[in-house]
Design an enzyme around this catalytic site. Structure first.
Site: not given
Ligand code: GLY
Length: 318
Positions: A205, A174
């Site tokens: 998230d 991410t």
């Molecule tokens: N933080 C990225 C996800 O869990 O998709």
């Protein structure tokens, strides 16, 4: 805690490839939101990053689904897309949701439709390398089995955070970018292909304002990477900004938020990482695991600077 000079930009370590573009926008007098989008687009285009945009690792059925969000700390405007297929520019689309629609979050077919209406270029997001990584883990398993209980069991067994070191180096997971422009406006953005081998349609998230991304000029901003289900349950990005609001400095706000994450009962717990900035531009980052870094640039630097994150272990919270 690093004390900034004027305009600045911070991000997760994999944002280093985009930070110079973000800083160029700020040096040219551009807005914090322009800088966030400029900083994230090169990461979405990076074929070596299997956690964001093009070449992201696919879901359980082999499809790449992207999530992204932006937040403008002035006026708390936000936009997000989820489970976007067939287009690389999730962050551009998230911004378009904020700027062009009376909505804050568009998912699935609607996100794809909006991308087409805006004239974004469709692209097959699967690369041979990402497909090979996907294939190796799922070898011998038939992911198209339409027995739903079996699909659920499969997700529990194989779905992984692409940041985990067992996946090919360098580990990525991410992308977060937070920018502060010369006017003191703060904006934040997050883009991801989410957990690899995830259940189709799973949202983490990253596109959820308050969980993986939050910005409020009055207090600061925060953004997360790692296991999204944990940041969703703790409303982590919003928590950090609220801890700033109620008087903590950036380090204390991060440590408190990571402490909350470490207290979660989660059989799939892996890691969560947070970058944060207060209203005056002081910044830091934290992680539930050791040896993690983040990157920053300001008007005094000509390349991204890599800095250590605070590690807040579960033990230190008991
Ligand atoms: N933080 C990225 C996800 O869990 O998709």
């Amino acid at each position: 805690m690093t004390v900034p000079v004027g305009a600045l930009v911070i991000g997760s370590t994999n944002a280093a490839i985009g930070l110079p573009a973000a800083m160029a926008v700020l040096r040219g007098g551009g807005s914090a939101m322009d800088a966030v989008v400029a900083g994230i687009r090169p990461v979405e285009a990076n074929p070596d990053d299997h956690s964001v945009g093009y070449s992201g690792l696919p879901n359980l059925l082999g499809d790449v689904e992207l999530d992204a969000s932006v937040m403008d700390g002035r006026g708390l405007r936000s936009g997000a897309v989820g489970a976007l297929r067939g287009y690389q520019d999730a962050i551009v689309l998230a911004r378009a949701v904020m700027d062009e629609l009376p909505h804050a979050f568009i998912a699935g077919d609607g996100a794809r439709r909006l991308a087409a209406e805006l004239g974004l270029s469709p692209r097959d997001l699967r690369t041979p390398e990402a497909s090979a990584i996907w294939q190796r883990r799922i070898e011998g398993i038939d992911p198209s089995d339409d027995d739903l209980a079996r699909a659920r069991r499969l997700v529990s067994r194989v779905s992984r955070d692409p940041e985990l070191p067992e996946l090919p180096e360098p580990p990525h997971g991410t992308v977060n970018v937070i920018a502060r422009d010369a006017d003191g406006t703060i904006a934040s953005g997050v883009s991801t292909s989410g957990w690899a081998w995830k259940y189709p349609g799973r949202l983490g998230d990253s596109p959820v304002v308050g969980a993986g991304n939050y910005a409020d000029d009055r207090y600061g901003a925060a953004a997360c990477t790692g296991r999204g289900e944990m940041a969703l349950r703790c409303a982590t990005a919003h928590s950090v900004v609220m801890f700033l609001r109620f008087g903590m400095d950036v380090d204390a706000a991060l440590r408190t938020a990571v402490g909350d994450l470490n207290a979660l009962d989660d059989p799939y717990a892996s890691e969560v990482n947070i970058v944060a900035m207060d209203a005056s531009g002081r910044h830091a980052a934290a992680s539930t695991v050791p040896h993690k870094t983040y990157v920053w640039m300001d008007e005094s630097t000509d390349a991204p600077v890599e800095a250590s994150r605070h590690h807040v272990s579960a033990e230190s919270q008991s």
